[in-house]
Design a protein around this motif. Structure first.
Motif, PDB file in Angstrom:
ATOM      1  N   ALA A 296       3.065   7.821   3.393  1.00 39.94           N
ATOM      2  CA  ALA A 296       3.459   8.342   2.075  1.00 39.94           C
ATOM      3  C   ALA A 296       4.804   7.743   1.661  1.00 39.94           C
ATOM      4  CB  ALA A 296       3.527   9.863   2.109  1.00 39.94           C
TER       5      ALA A 296
ATOM      6  N   PHE B 182       4.087   4.242   0.490  1.00 37.68           N
ATOM      7  CA  PHE B 182       3.465   4.245  -0.829  1.00 37.68           C
ATOM      8  C   PHE B 182       4.467   4.588  -1.928  1.00 37.68           C
ATOM      9  CE2 PHE B 182      -0.675   5.420   1.503  1.00 37.68           C
ATOM     10  CZ  PHE B 182      -0.960   4.089   1.723  1.00 37.68           C
ATOM     11  N   ALA B 183       5.490   5.344  -1.600  1.00 36.55           N
ATOM     12  CA  ALA B 183       6.519   5.683  -2.578  1.00 36.55           C
ATOM     13  C   ALA B 183       7.461   4.504  -2.830  1.00 36.55           C
ATOM     14  CB  ALA B 183       7.319   6.893  -2.104  1.00 36.55           C
TER      15      ALA B 183
ATOM     16  N   THR C  77       0.029   9.899  -5.152  1.00 36.04           N
ATOM     17  CA  THR C  77       0.835   8.696  -5.373  1.00 36.04           C
ATOM     18  C   THR C  77       0.129   7.817  -6.403  1.00 36.04           C
ATOM     19  OG1 THR C  77      -0.225   7.320  -3.685  1.00 36.04           O
ATOM     20  CG2 THR C  77       1.605   8.733  -2.966  1.00 36.04           C
ATOM     21  N   LYS C  78       0.801   6.753  -6.814  1.00 37.19           N
ATOM     22  CA  LYS C  78       0.214   5.826  -7.772  1.00 37.19           C
ATOM     23  C   LYS C  78      -0.928   5.008  -7.170  1.00 37.19           C
ATOM     24  CE  LYS C  78       4.104   2.864  -6.704  1.00 37.19           C
ATOM     25  NZ  LYS C  78       5.389   2.432  -7.149  1.00 37.19           N
TER      26      LYS C  78
END
Length: 178
Positions: free
Chosen positions: A14, A17-18, A65-66
């Motif tokens: 995560a 991904f950020a 997330t995107k």
């Protein structure tokens, strides 16, 4: 893998991904250990990270997330690759897929935009970040040198005109004195 290890993996993915702008999903079905090691080395050289992760855990890390648009690609033996330079990851993966047919690019995500394999290949054809920076610097410097040339030209032309007038006056003054 116990629950604590799974939670730690989800948190680390995560965080990735950020922080990143591009994630590639590849299928590594049947790759030998030597081939995977070669791919990891190539990715590392390009400044990218290549990781095989459990699909369920990676999908959980993508939630919210995107990159959640690539969650459907997470089926079978998949691996993720990411970097701050999206072109470097795409080029490395596409080049490796050309020499090893067992590595298949399933797609990727550039921010919230989901890319199919053709989109990843198109991204790989773009110039690298370093090349783009050099081209941009060249574009910025070109007008500056042109401006300097334009500003310098009238001054040198005026100097030539004044010099010609001075020579003419000297020649006329010398002729009148005689």
């Amino acid at each position: 893998m116990n629950r604590a290890e799974k939670a730690e993996l989800i948190q680390s993915l995560a965080a990735v991904f950020a922080d990143t702008s591009f994630v590639l999903v590849g299928q590594n079905n049947g790759l030998t250990v030597a081939a995977v090691s070669d791919l990891r080395r190539r990715m590392r050289t390009a400044g990218a990270t290549y990781k095989v992760a459990k699909n369920r855990l990676a999908t959980r890390a993508m939630d919210g997330t995107k990159f959640q648009g690539i969650a459907p690609l997470m089926r079978g033996p998949t691996a993720l690759a990411w970097s701050t330079d999206p072109v470097a990851v795409a080029k490395t993966a596409v080049d490796f897929a050309k020499i090893n047919e067992k590595f298949v690019i399933l797609g990727g995500a550039l921010g919230a935009q989901t890319l199919n394999p053709d989109g990843v290949k198109a991204l790989a054809e773009l110039p690298s970040l370093e090349t783009l920076r050099a081209q941009l610097l060249g574009l910025i410097q070109t007008p500056a040198t042109r401006i300097a040339g334009v500003l310098q030209a009238p001054g040198s032309q005026l100097a030539r005109v004044f010099s010609a007038f001075a020579k003419k006056d000297a020649a006329e003054g010398g002729a009148e004195a005689a």
